[in-house]
Scaffold this active site. Structure first.
Site, PDB file in Angstrom:
ATOM      1  N   ASP A 128       0.825  -1.209   0.000  1.00 14.78           N
ATOM      2  CA  ASP A 128       0.000   0.000   0.000  1.00 14.78           C
ATOM      3  C   ASP A 128       0.866   1.269   0.000  1.00 14.78           C
ATOM      4  O   ASP A 128       1.814   1.370   0.796  1.00 14.78           O
ATOM      5  CB  ASP A 128      -0.880  -0.034   1.261  1.00 14.78           C
ATOM      6  CG  ASP A 128      -1.983   0.997   1.237  1.00 14.78           C
ATOM      7  OD1 ASP A 128      -2.866   0.898   0.374  1.00 14.78           O
ATOM      8  OD2 ASP A 128      -1.969   1.904   2.101  1.00 14.78           O
ATOM      9  N   GLU A 172       1.788  -0.444  -4.815  1.00 14.50           N
ATOM     10  CA  GLU A 172       0.893   0.642  -5.158  1.00 14.50           C
ATOM     11  C   GLU A 172       1.724   1.916  -5.021  1.00 14.50           C
ATOM     12  O   GLU A 172       1.942   2.407  -3.910  1.00 14.50           O
ATOM     13  CB  GLU A 172      -0.318   0.693  -4.221  1.00 14.50           C
ATOM     14  CG  GLU A 172      -1.316   1.738  -4.715  1.00 14.50           C
ATOM     15  CD  GLU A 172      -2.254   2.271  -3.635  1.00 14.50           C
ATOM     16  OE1 GLU A 172      -3.366   2.663  -3.978  1.00 14.50           O
ATOM     17  OE2 GLU A 172      -1.855   2.316  -2.452  1.00 14.50           O
TER      18      GLU A 172
HETATM   19  O1  TEU Z   1      -4.845   4.092  -1.582  1.00 10.31           O
HETATM   20  C1  TEU Z   1      -3.876   5.049  -1.881  1.00 10.31           C
HETATM   21  C2  TEU Z   1      -4.337   6.298  -2.430  1.00 10.31           C
HETATM   22  O2  TEU Z   1      -3.515   7.079  -2.863  1.00 10.31           O
HETATM   23  C3  TEU Z   1      -5.739   6.730  -2.253  1.00 10.31           C
HETATM   24  O3  TEU Z   1      -5.658   8.044  -1.831  1.00 10.31           O
HETATM   25  C4  TEU Z   1      -6.517   6.711  -3.472  1.00 10.31           C
HETATM   26  O4  TEU Z   1      -5.925   7.542  -4.422  1.00 10.31           O
HETATM   27  C5  TEU Z   1      -7.892   7.210  -3.114  1.00 10.31           C
HETATM   28  O5  TEU Z   1      -8.511   6.178  -2.387  1.00 10.31           O
HETATM   29  C6  TEU Z   1      -8.731   7.509  -4.293  1.00 10.31           C
HETATM   30  O6  TEU Z   1      -9.981   7.906  -3.862  1.00 10.31           O
HETATM   31  C7  TEU Z   1      -4.496   3.064  -0.710  1.00 10.31           C
HETATM   32  C8  TEU Z   1      -5.661   2.114  -0.554  1.00 10.31           C
HETATM   33  O7  TEU Z   1      -5.902   1.489  -1.793  1.00 10.31           O
HETATM   34  C9  TEU Z   1      -6.841   2.869  -0.022  1.00 10.31           C
HETATM   35  O8  TEU Z   1      -7.980   2.050   0.074  1.00 10.31           O
HETATM   36  C10 TEU Z   1      -6.470   3.407   1.339  1.00 10.31           C
HETATM   37  O9  TEU Z   1      -7.483   4.241   1.804  1.00 10.31           O
HETATM   38  C11 TEU Z   1      -5.166   4.172   1.323  1.00 10.31           C
HETATM   39  O10 TEU Z   1      -4.145   3.544   0.571  1.00 10.31           O
HETATM   40  C12 TEU Z   1      -4.622   4.302   2.716  1.00 10.31           C
HETATM   41  O11 TEU Z   1      -4.160   3.066   3.164  1.00 10.31           O
END
Ligand code: TEU
Length: 518
Positions: A206, A261
């Site tokens: 993440d 990610e």
């Molecule tokens: O998301 C990373 C992220 O950059 C998020 O801000 C994303 O761009 C946003 O959800 C778009 O609306 C990851 C996970 O996939 C997300 O579910 C988490 O909330 C986040 O990290 C924090 O762990």
């Protein structure tokens, strides 16, 4: 590194499938999915033909951010089951030849994690500097001008207990870990070992680009004020940590995947987190920029060209993804027409790189309408997290019909049982495309060359030795010339017409996508 020299690691030939555990299937009657519900439906994944399943977090969590707020990295939240249920899921997956990738959330913990609780209570104690604490007064000013990613508020909250500000790049309930502290590094490397020792095949990491930070936490440049820090944070500290994480994974037998990610906006910055052959970092990173493209040929053609150019130059392997738990489902984003969702399936599965299918997209699901009083996520990401319908009955294969979120639309037809029983359904299209990737080296690993076409068509040729395949996608709601008239339509992979019988040799129907053998 591949265990067999010269052999490509499994993920380059894999189709991966993302499961959001809370939404997949409930077996307990709690109204939330659980690990037993995933195990119960592994045959659906085998039917589809996917090779790997990525599980979004199932760790103990107060669920302020759907489980991306972890309060114990080495256990299972009781709502989902226990470690025995996880081991069973892993064993049943492996028995079917499915790899299992778990989510690893290294940038932040939950504020309920014992490390944070200790840190806020005892500045001089063992966890005193495991997070980012800064002096000030509750009235401000904030320590810097960073913006968090979920509500675009400041990344700082005041903690009354410790009497200081703490940093959080997501919700205030998700304090950022201070990775410059070797004790944090050791503790987090141990969490990787915990799951590697249990036998997982890799991690989806993440917001991995956030773990290394400029120790001064300086203000962002005036040009970038207001942009979330996560998309700006590209630091040498992260690369150093990723090299060590990679070394740890490579020390285990078998190929253990580091899938990042990297939540940045340009392909170049994302690619930078794969390192170099001499100093490797991630194996794969999500190729997010194309996920933001509208349903239009121009941006897609350019996005594919850029990915090919940049990844090709770096000798790196791309990934492709249209939907996940953070963004409206692509059928919804593209306006709802199921013909587009079908064409998008051919697009996703016909490109060069590892595709990621988000559970339910093989059913052509739309986002659920979530009324105000049933909202769970403050950032409004509930629609794409609606429960997966398994059959046409009122409970759709769950225990209850009222679950943590409402059902998506069209569940009477758009459910697993109905769709797997209908050879013309989008679920069969996914299955056929996945089978075709396996049968054709050109689709699995071949080169990709974009073809000159009508402006509303994106078409490309994939080549591996004698195996040559052309994929063509008509983005328009009207007929367009097919790029190659001499081609033979491969059985059952045109989105219009069946098994090549009714599809035209010379023309693509509105929103038709097809794969042809040349
Ligand atoms: O998301 C990373 C992220 O950059 C998020 O801000 C994303 O761009 C946003 O959800 C778009 O609306 C990851 C996970 O996939 C997300 O579910 C988490 O909330 C986040 O990290 C924090 O762990």
């Amino acid at each position: 590194m591949s265990s067999d020299p010269g052999e490509r690691p499994w993920w380059t030939a894999a189709v991966a499938y993302q499961v959001y555990p809370r939404s997949f299937c409930d077996t307990s009657g709690s109204g939330e999915g659980d690990l037993a519900g995933i195990t119960a439906h592994l045959d659906h994944l085998s039917w589809l033909g996917v090779d790997a399943v990525w599980l979004s977090p199932f760790y103990p969590s107060p669920m302020r951010d759907g489980g991306y707020d972890v309060s114990d990295y080495c256990d299972v939240d009781p709502r989902y089951g226990d470690l025995a249920a996880f081991d069973h899921l892993l064993a049943e997956s492996h028995r079917r030849g499915l790899k299992v990738i778990v989510d690893w959330v290294p940038n932040h913990t939950s504020d309920q994690h014992p490390w944070f609780q200790s840190s806020r209570r005892d500045p001089d104690g063992p966890h005193g500097d495991w997070y980012f604490w800064r002096d000030g007064t509750p009235d401000g000013p904030m320590p810097n001008n960073w913006v968090e990613s979920l509500t675009f508020g400041p990344t700082w909250s005041w903690d009354d207990v410790r009497g200081q500000w703490y940093l959080h790049n997501f919700y205030p309930s998700q304090p950022d870990l201070n990775w410059s502290n070797p004790a944090v590094q050791d503790a987090m490397f141990d969490t990787l070992r915990f799951w590697l020792d249990r036998g997982v095949d890799g991690f989806r990491m993440d917001v991995i680009n956030l773990i290394g930070k400029d120790p001064a936490l300086p203000d962002v440049d005036p040009d970038y004020v207001g942009l979330p820090q996560v998309i700006l944070n590209d630091r040498p500290e992260t690369h150093e940590l990723l090299r060590r994480i990679r070394t740890l994974l490579d020390s285990y037998p078998g190929d253990r995947l580091a899938l990042g990610e990297v939540a940045m906006l340009d392909i170049g910055s994302i690619l930078g987190h794969l390192g170099t052959p001499q100093a490797p970092e991630l194996h794969l990173a999500f190729n997010f920029p194309p996920m933001r493209h509208p349903w239009a040929a121009g941006p897609w053609r350019e996005g594919i060209a850029q990915t090919e150019r940049d990844y090709g130059a770096a000798g790196a392997w791309p990934t492709w993804v249209l939907s996940n738990h953070d963004i409206a489902r692509h059928r919804t984003r593209y306006g709802g027409d199921e013909r587009i969702a079908r064409a998008a399936a051919v697009l996703l599965l016909g490109l060069r790189g590892t595709p990621f299918v988000y559970a339910g997209e093989e059913l052509g699901l739309l986002d659920a309408e979530v009324p105000e009083d049933r909202r769970d996520d403050l950032a409004g990401r509930d629609g794409c997290r609606a429960p997966i319908p398994w059959d046409p009955t009122p409970t759709h294969g769950w225990v209850r019909d009222d679950n943590w979120l409402p059902w998506p639309p069209e569940t009477v037809t758009h459910n697993v049982t109905t769709m797997t029983g209908d050879a013309g359904s989008i679920a069969h299209l996914y299955r056929e495309m996945i089978a075709l990737r396996k049968a054709h080296p050109a689709l699995k690993s071949g080169s990709l060359e974009l073809l000159d076409t009508d402006p509303d068509v994106v078409a490309w040729r994939r080549v591996d030795g004698d195996d040559v395949v052309v994929v063509a996608v008509n983005f328009a709601d009207s007929p367009r010339p097919a790029p190659t008239s001499a081609a033979t339509l491969l059985s059952s992979v045109a989105t219009i017409g069946s098994r090549g019988e009714t599809a035209s040799e010379t023309e693509l129907a509105p929103y038709e996508a097809r794969v042809s053998e040349v």
